[in-house]
Each structure stands twice: as C-alpha cells, then as structure tokens.
Enzyme design. Structure first.
Site, PDB file in Angstrom:
ATOM      1  N   ASP A  60      17.312   2.382 -53.437  1.00 47.24           N
ATOM      2  CA  ASP A  60      16.293   1.546 -52.796  1.00 47.24           C
ATOM      3  C   ASP A  60      15.266   1.065 -53.816  1.00 47.24           C
ATOM      4  OD1 ASP A  60      15.344   4.145 -53.098  1.00 47.24           O
ATOM      5  OD2 ASP A  60      15.369   4.562 -50.962  1.00 47.24           O
ATOM      6  N   ASN A  62      11.572  12.546 -41.976  1.00 50.15           N
ATOM      7  CA  ASN A  62      11.980  11.976 -40.687  1.00 50.15           C
ATOM      8  C   ASN A  62      13.496  11.772 -40.618  1.00 50.15           C
ATOM      9  OD1 ASN A  62      12.432   9.865 -42.413  1.00 50.15           O
ATOM     10  ND2 ASN A  62      11.054   8.403 -41.410  1.00 50.15           N
ATOM     11  N   HIS A 118      15.364  10.200 -42.926  1.00 51.01           N
ATOM     12  CA  HIS A 118      15.908   9.014 -43.591  1.00 51.01           C
ATOM     13  C   HIS A 118      16.696   9.417 -44.844  1.00 51.01           C
ATOM     14  CE1 HIS A 118      11.993   8.257 -46.154  1.00 51.01           C
ATOM     15  NE2 HIS A 118      12.859   8.904 -46.885  1.00 51.01           N
ATOM     16  N   GLU A 149      15.559   4.227 -42.093  1.00 51.30           N
ATOM     17  CA  GLU A 149      14.630   4.954 -41.241  1.00 51.30           C
ATOM     18  C   GLU A 149      15.272   5.235 -39.876  1.00 51.30           C
ATOM     19  OE1 GLU A 149      12.267   6.110 -42.758  1.00 51.30           O
ATOM     20  OE2 GLU A 149      10.956   4.685 -43.792  1.00 51.30           O
TER      21      GLU A 149
HETATM   22  C1  F6R Z   1      14.245   7.431 -52.661  1.00 54.26           C
HETATM   23  C2  F6R Z   1      14.977   7.735 -51.430  1.00 54.26           C
HETATM   24  C3  F6R Z   1      14.312   8.517 -50.349  1.00 54.26           C
HETATM   25  C4  F6R Z   1      13.865   9.903 -50.837  1.00 54.26           C
HETATM   26  C5  F6R Z   1      13.203  10.687 -49.722  1.00 54.26           C
HETATM   27  C6  F6R Z   1      12.706  12.042 -50.203  1.00 54.26           C
HETATM   28  O1  F6R Z   1      15.049   6.694 -53.539  1.00 54.26           O
HETATM   29  O2  F6R Z   1      16.087   7.335 -51.297  1.00 54.26           O
HETATM   30  O3  F6R Z   1      15.190   8.661 -49.271  1.00 54.26           O
HETATM   31  O4  F6R Z   1      14.985  10.604 -51.310  1.00 54.26           O
HETATM   32  O5  F6R Z   1      12.125   9.956 -49.215  1.00 54.26           O
HETATM   33  O6  F6R Z   1      11.728  11.865 -51.166  1.00 54.26           O
HETATM   34  P1  F6R Z   1      11.089  13.083 -51.961  1.00 54.26           P
HETATM   35  O7  F6R Z   1      12.153  13.600 -52.878  1.00 54.26           O
HETATM   36  O8  F6R Z   1       9.943  12.478 -52.739  1.00 54.26           O
HETATM   37  O9  F6R Z   1      10.673  14.087 -50.948  1.00 54.26           O
END
Ligand code: F6R
Length: 225
Positions: free
Chosen positions: A66, A126, A128, A133
């Site tokens: 992303d 959540n 994702h 989402e």
């Molecule tokens: C970022 C991504 C997100 C993160 C998720 C957890 O490239 O794909 O899905 O993996 O938000 O983020 P952290 O590791 O910061 O808790």
C-alpha cells in the site's frame, strides 16, 4: 484453516524467523516476486534483511502492499520513503523492479512479473490487511480506499498530529493478496492477538478482512507478546 499459527517467544525471534524465510526464498528463486508491508511490526525483519550482506537481490522484484495518498513521496512517512530508509537504500536491488501501488494497473504489473510468490503481511487492530478495511470485498484488487477511523488513529503515532495522517491510500486488494503463492503474517501485542483470534478462529467475513486468509493454502501466522 489450513495455515499454521505460531506464538514465538519474542519480537526478535519473530523478526528473525520471517527474515530467514525471505532469505531462503531469495536464495532459491530465479526471479522472485515479493509483497512487502510497512508499519511498526516489520521493522525488525527489515533490519535482519539489510544487515545480511550476502543476499543477492538483483533478481528480486518487490510490490509494496500500500501507499498513502495526499503526502509527497519525499515525506518521511510515505511508504516509499519508509522502504528506502529501512531496506532499499541498503541493498543491491534493481530499482526498476521496486513497485508501490499508484493505480489500478498495479495488478497487471504484478501479473507481468509472474504473480506474487511470497508476501509478508501485518494486521491492523480492526482486521485490515494491507489497507483493506472492514467491509472490503474478498474479490477486491488494487484500488484507492478511504482509511478507517481506527487506522487513522493507530497510525497517528507516526505523525506529529492526527490531522496530518492521510485519509486515503492505494492498496492491493484481498484477491491480489490471496493470489500470492505463500503468505506470512506477523503481529505483536495483546490487541493484535485478539484480532488474530477473531480472524483465524472465527467466521470468514468481510467484516474482518484478514479472515479470508483462512482459505489460503500456504499461510504462516507468527505472533509474539
Ligand atoms: C502497511 C500495512 C498495514 C499494516 C497494519 C499493521 O503496509 O499493510 O496493514 O501492516 O496496519 O501496522 P503496524 O505493524 O504498524 O501495527
């Protein structure tokens, strides 16, 4: 559920295990296509990877999961900047093979390279994965999305204030991710364990996007406190 869910002793151990699998993959493949995450959780993995100077990245293509919309790529928190800071500036990767989502053509680019072979994921509180989402279609491909309020609030720790957190992003879709031949998901902390339980031991539902991974044929989930 076909995958393996494993609790490991520490963040360090989790980072080393996932890095080892990425290294094996890079070592064994002719042309490897990696899907890569950003965020807090993979920082230890990237440290392991950039410190291994024997790795030959020349044949590897990468596709990030992303990228934020609304901040310049030079912004310290753009995912492009994150990846160069934590990995790409330290290794011998061919920059023409480094990709960040910036349009719906991303999936055809992935297909052109032969499809994702090995993808590392984090998970949001959540549920994702990438920025799919809750409510995202299991059939979704790369697209522009609005970030959930929970995601904006969770990611505000990386910015000076919550108002600076982008509200939109390009993300690989759930179908794009599910098409990866192998998937590793890494997570740390109590709230992540709660969402892992819901995603991997609960109902498969678009309300919990990561739950679709229960159907993946080659999935490993690593979790630590
Ligand atoms: C970022 C991504 C997100 C993160 C998720 C957890 O490239 O794909 O899905 O993996 O938000 O983020 P952290 O590791 O910061 O808790």
């Amino acid at each position: 559920m076909k995958g393996i869910i494993r609790k490991v002793g520490s963040y360090d151990e989790m980072s080393k295990i996932v890095a080892l699998h990425v290294k094996r993959f890079i070592g064994n493949s002719q042309i490897g296509v990696l899907g890569l995450p950003t965020g807090g959780t993979p920082l230890g993995m990237y440290k392991e990877l950039r410190e291994d100077t024997r790795l030959n990245w020349s044949k590897v293509a990468t596709f990030n999961l992303d990228e934020y919309v609304g901040i310049d790529e030079k912004h310290p928190e753009s995912y492009k900047n994150y990846m160069y800071r934590n990995l790409f500036s330290h290794i011998d990767i061919d920059e023409n093979k480094v990709h960040f989502p910036d349009g719906e053509h991303y999936d055809s680019r992935i297909t052109y390279f032969g499809g994702l072979d090995f993808t590392v994921l984090g998970i949001g509180n959540n549920g994702h994965i990438a920025f799919n989402e809750p409510g995202s279609s299991f059939e979704s491909t790369t697209r522009l999305v609005d970030l959930d309020e929970r995601t904006i609030s969770d990611n505000s720790r990386f910015f000076n204030s919550i108002d600076e957190v982008p509200k939109q992003a390009w993300t690989m879709g759930l179908k794009t991710i599910m098409d990866s031949k192998e998937i590793f998901l890494i997570a740390q902390g109590k709230s992540k364990w709660e969402i892992i339980r819901e995603a991997f031991y609960g109902e498969i539902t678009e309300k919990v996007p990561a739950s679709i991974l229960q159907k993946h044929k080659n999935l490993t989930v690593l979790y630590c406190d």
